[in-house]
Every structure is written in C-alpha cells, then in structure tokens.
Design an enzyme around this catalytic site. Structure first.
Site, PDB file in Angstrom:
ATOM      1  N   LYS A  97      -3.312   8.039  -4.001  1.00 46.04           N
ATOM      2  CA  LYS A  97      -3.857   7.333  -2.679  1.00 46.04           C
ATOM      3  C   LYS A  97      -2.395   6.974  -1.910  1.00 46.04           C
ATOM      4  O   LYS A  97      -1.468   6.726  -2.291  1.00 46.04           O
ATOM      5  CB  LYS A  97      -4.555   6.176  -2.798  1.00 46.04           C
ATOM      6  CG  LYS A  97      -3.793   5.086  -3.644  1.00 46.04           C
ATOM      7  CD  LYS A  97      -4.839   3.677  -4.158  1.00 46.04           C
ATOM      8  CE  LYS A  97      -4.079   2.796  -4.817  1.00 46.04           C
ATOM      9  NZ  LYS A  97      -4.869   1.694  -5.326  1.00 46.04           N
ATOM     10  N   TYR A 132      18.024  -7.954  20.915  1.00 40.30           N
ATOM     11  CA  TYR A 132      16.850  -8.638  21.717  1.00 40.30           C
ATOM     12  C   TYR A 132      17.055  -9.939  21.447  1.00 40.30           C
ATOM     13  O   TYR A 132      17.210 -10.549  20.252  1.00 40.30           O
ATOM     14  CB  TYR A 132      15.626  -7.987  21.117  1.00 40.30           C
ATOM     15  CG  TYR A 132      15.431  -6.761  22.021  1.00 40.30           C
ATOM     16  CD1 TYR A 132      15.173  -6.547  23.264  1.00 40.30           C
ATOM     17  CD2 TYR A 132      14.981  -5.778  21.044  1.00 40.30           C
ATOM     18  CE1 TYR A 132      15.099  -5.304  23.697  1.00 40.30           C
ATOM     19  CE2 TYR A 132      14.439  -4.430  21.564  1.00 40.30           C
ATOM     20  CZ  TYR A 132      14.499  -4.223  23.156  1.00 40.30           C
ATOM     21  OH  TYR A 132      14.264  -2.996  23.441  1.00 40.30           O
ATOM     22  N   MET A 174      12.832  -1.078  17.493  1.00 37.21           N
ATOM     23  CA  MET A 174      11.968  -0.187  17.118  1.00 37.21           C
ATOM     24  C   MET A 174      12.758   1.010  16.396  1.00 37.21           C
ATOM     25  O   MET A 174      12.164   1.575  15.320  1.00 37.21           O
ATOM     26  CB  MET A 174      11.201   0.460  18.368  1.00 37.21           C
ATOM     27  CG  MET A 174       9.840   1.317  18.110  1.00 37.21           C
ATOM     28  SD  MET A 174       8.953   2.023  19.456  1.00 37.21           S
ATOM     29  CE  MET A 174       8.166   0.411  20.147  1.00 37.21           C
TER      30      MET A 174
HETATM   31  C1  LIG Z   1      -4.166   1.301  -6.609  1.00 35.13           C
HETATM   32  C2  LIG Z   1      -5.036   1.610  -7.645  1.00 35.13           C
HETATM   33  C3  LIG Z   1      -4.400   1.550  -9.011  1.00 35.13           C
HETATM   34  C4  LIG Z   1      -3.223   1.525  -9.439  1.00 35.13           C
HETATM   35  O1  LIG Z   1      -2.552   0.452  -9.362  1.00 35.13           O
HETATM   36  P1  LIG Z   1      -1.090   0.128  -9.501  1.00 35.13           P
HETATM   37  O2  LIG Z   1      -0.652  -1.409  -9.697  1.00 35.13           O
HETATM   38  O3  LIG Z   1      -0.114   0.724  -8.666  1.00 35.13           O
HETATM   39  O4  LIG Z   1      -0.683   0.902 -10.898  1.00 35.13           O
HETATM   40  C5  LIG Z   1      -5.775   1.619 -10.002  1.00 35.13           C
HETATM   41  N1  LIG Z   1      -6.930   1.364  -9.922  1.00 35.13           N
HETATM   42  C6  LIG Z   1      -7.479   1.080  -8.450  1.00 35.13           C
HETATM   43  C7  LIG Z   1      -8.899   0.881  -8.258  1.00 35.13           C
HETATM   44  C8  LIG Z   1      -6.458   1.260  -7.445  1.00 35.13           C
HETATM   45  O5  LIG Z   1      -7.187   0.790  -6.255  1.00 35.13           O
END
Ligand SMILES: *Cc1c(COP(=O)(O)O)cnc(C)c1O
Length: 382
Positions: free
Chosen positions: A39, A268, A316
């Site tokens: 993800k 800034y 930025m």
């Molecule tokens: C992101 C996530 C993981 C992975 O977690 P880590 O701490 O990065 O290993 C596992 N399960 C779910 C549901 C997650 O959202």
C-alpha cells in the site's frame, strides 16, 4: 514529467527489498507465507517495482489499500492473491472479478452487494473477513463474528477464504497486549470455522519480529520489507546477526555556495540569524519534497561525508545548510538527505525523530514526493 531530470533523487535498492523478503521468510520459517504490504506505493518505494521484486524471491500474496492499486498490480503482471484491504465502492465491483482481486469485508451491506454481483456474474467471490480484535479501527467486533460468518455462509456466491486482524502495539516488546489480543483473535476464528484452508493472518512486522507465536500460516509485513524496524533504532540495535537493509536513499545537490556575514538573517522570518561569518550551501529541496518544514532547526544532511545542520526555515523547494566547517563543498556536490556517505549514516528513524513522527511516514513522504530510480545494489556516490 516523470522521465525528466530532478535534483532530488530517491534511489530504491531492489536487492535490499529482495534480501529483506528473504530475511522475513527466514525469521518466520518456511511453513509461513508472506503477504507483502505494498500500500501507499509500497511505503514510497514504488508499488509495482517493489511487488515485482518480492515476487522474484517467491512472494505470492500482496495487499493494497484500495481497489485501483490492485488493478494496477494486475496490469503490471503481478500474479497470486491480491487483497484489497479497504473493500471497494459498489460502482467498481466489476473489477474484483475482472482482475481477480480479493476484498476484505467488514460490514453487512457490502456482503449483500458482493453476493448479488457474484450471482449476476455466475462467479464465486473469495473474501476475507476483518476482525477488530483490539485495534479499535476497521473490522467486525469479536461478538459479531458468528453472525457475520453465518451471513456469509447463507449468501450465495461468497466464499470466506481468510480471517484477518491487526495489532496496534506489536512494536512494543514489553507489552502484553499483543499476546492477549492474539488469544481474542484465535478464539474468534475458532468460533467461525475449523477449516484450516481459511487463511488466518494477523502479524505485521512487529508481530513477526517480536511475537513469533502470532505468525500462523501467513504474515503481513510492510515496514520490515523496506528495511526498517517498527520500534526504530532500538529494534535495529537489538538485532543479533544480520539486519534488515534500508532500501531507500534520498539525495539532492548543492546549487549555490556563498559566504554571509555574522548577523545575517536566513530564510523566511529570519528565524535563524548567523552568529559568525557563515558559509552556506543552498539546496533545492523543501517541504514539497517531503523534507517537512517541521524539520526546521532539527535536520542535518551529509555533504563531503560530514554531517551539517540545515539552518533557517525550510521552504517549499529550498533550504540552506551551514557548511562553514566543510570548506571543500562546491556547487554540484551530492548531498545525502537519507542514506550513507563516507562513514556517516542518516536513517529514516533519525529523521522521524526530528520530525516527531515514525519512519513509515518519512518513507512515504520522501518516496512519494520525489523522482525515483531503481538499482540492483546501492553504490555510493561522493
Ligand atoms: C500496513 C499494515 C500492515 C503492515 O504493518 P507494518 O508495521 O508495516 O509491518 C499489516 N496489516 C495491516 C492491516 C496494515 O494496514
């Protein structure tokens, strides 16, 4: 835009990704399967590239947050199970079938909609049920699981192939929460089914590293695959033998060098005023690149193999490094924001401390806001 030059370059070490996958596999043992969490564009490392690297060393399970990410993986040729963790909008159910994606379910209405869609397609849809066994986030509460399982069993077209849950505290080796929660989860699963082919998975990186007994048949690491420990430097130091290898490096370069007098206000609001004759390197990186403004007064970078402080507000697209103590710095020199140079090393954990956050967020910020390139092994540049 993508293929054009940028001063700011994220380099992802594919070899490190593969080594980390093998590391995790070794840690959990050959009988346990790994679902790579890709993800958020693989925590900034590039979802497709990371997934393909993991696949090369045997990965057959992947998880994404949203459906469009799963579609993207399939279009890139990724095989195996792809779990869509946040379910999907009813307008996109079609894609679950077209791209063979497995949704996570956590509410009854979705069950009905999915069942109807499966019937209309004359297909069976595999689903994983998410149980909130103590995370206090997404998922069905333990006392609701039987009702859900019954509903799934009676709805045509749906097949329960997984029971998942998530740990909120597995990065804390001292807490008993993880073990207690694991028992809650196991008990909830046993009330639903005794069918061993239904995949049970709960362990994230913290779970598999620090609570080995929670691994079950499948683990869901994210951070560890990218080379970091969920409890930061502590976790790395605790490691006895081989360590996880950070896979991401961020470099920028010097675009101007100048010397200013003592008493000069920098950037800034002139929040920083020089107290001596100061040599400055102007760097073309700022909060738009994930080098957050909150790092002002905190951050250091590596130039000529030395640590130097960033002075004045981070803008930025610009910030200034005080190079008074590094007389050799010249325009065009490579500046390491994250990674090693000479015998100095800045890891995401240290940057996270400066930012008041966790390494996860640093990786996402840097990886998703800069040009990425891929190498099979990180070679160090001056
Ligand atoms: C992101 C996530 C993981 C992975 O977690 P880590 O701490 O990065 O290993 C596992 N399960 C779910 C549901 C997650 O959202």
């Amino acid at each position: 835009m993508k293929s054009l030059f940028s001063y700011n370059q994220v380099t992802v070490d594919l070899d490190a990704l593969r080594a980390n996958y093998r590391f995790v596999q070794q840690r959990v043992g050959p009988g346990v399967q790994i679902m790579a969490m890709v993800k958020a564009d693989a925590y900034g490392h590039g979802m497709v590239e990371a997934a393909l690297a993991f696949a090369e060393v045997g990965c057959r399970h992947f998880a994404v947050a949203e459906l469009f990410e799963g579609v993207c993986l399939r279009q890139a040729g990724v095989d195996g199970l792809i779990l869509v963790q946040l379910g999907c909008d009813s307008s996109e159910i079609q894609h679950l079938f077209d791209y063979d994606l497995t949704p996570v379910v956590f509410d009854t209405e979705a069950l009905q909609v999915l069942s109807r869609a499966a019937l209309a397609k004359c297909r069976e849809l595999a689903i994983h049920l998410k149980i909130d066994s103590g995370m206090g986030r997404l998922g069905v509460l333990p006392h609701e699981v039987e009702a859900y399982a019954a509903r799934i069993a009676e709805l045509p077209g749906l097949r329960l192939t997984g029971l998942m849950s998530h740990f909120p505290l597995a990065d804390d080796v001292c807490s008993n929460q993880t073990r207690e929660q694991f028992h809650q989860y196991v008990s909830a699963c046993s009330r639903i089914t005794s069918d061993e082919t239904v995949l049970r998975h709960i362990a994230n990186s913290g779970g598999l590293l620090y609570f080995n007994e929670t691994c079950g048949a499948l683990v869901r690491p994210g951070l560890s695959l990218y080379g970091y420990y969920p409890d930061g430097e502590q976790g790395r130091q605790r490691e006895q033998g081989e360590q996880l290898r950070p896979a991401m490096r961020l470099e920028t370069r010097v675009i101007q060098v100048k010397t200013v007098a003592a008493g000069t206000g920098i950037s800034y609001a002139h929040q920083f005023v020089t107290t001596r004759k100061t040599r400055l390197a102007v760097l073309p990186i700022g909060y738009a690149n994930g080098f957050l403004r909150s790092l002002t007064g905190q951050a250091q970078v590596l130039i000529c193999g030395q640590r130097v402080p960033i002075v004045g507000r981070i803008c930025m697209n610009l910030c200034m490094a005080d190079i008074t103590d590094c007389p050799d710095v010249a325009v065009g020199d490579t500046v390491v924001v994250m990674g090693s140079q000479g015998d100095q090393l800045i890891l995401a954990d240290e940057i996270a401390d400066w930012m008041g956050t966790i390494s996860y967020e640093v990786l996402c910020l840097f990886g998703n806001n800069n040009e990425r390139r891929y190498v099979n092994r990180l070679e160090e540049k001056g």
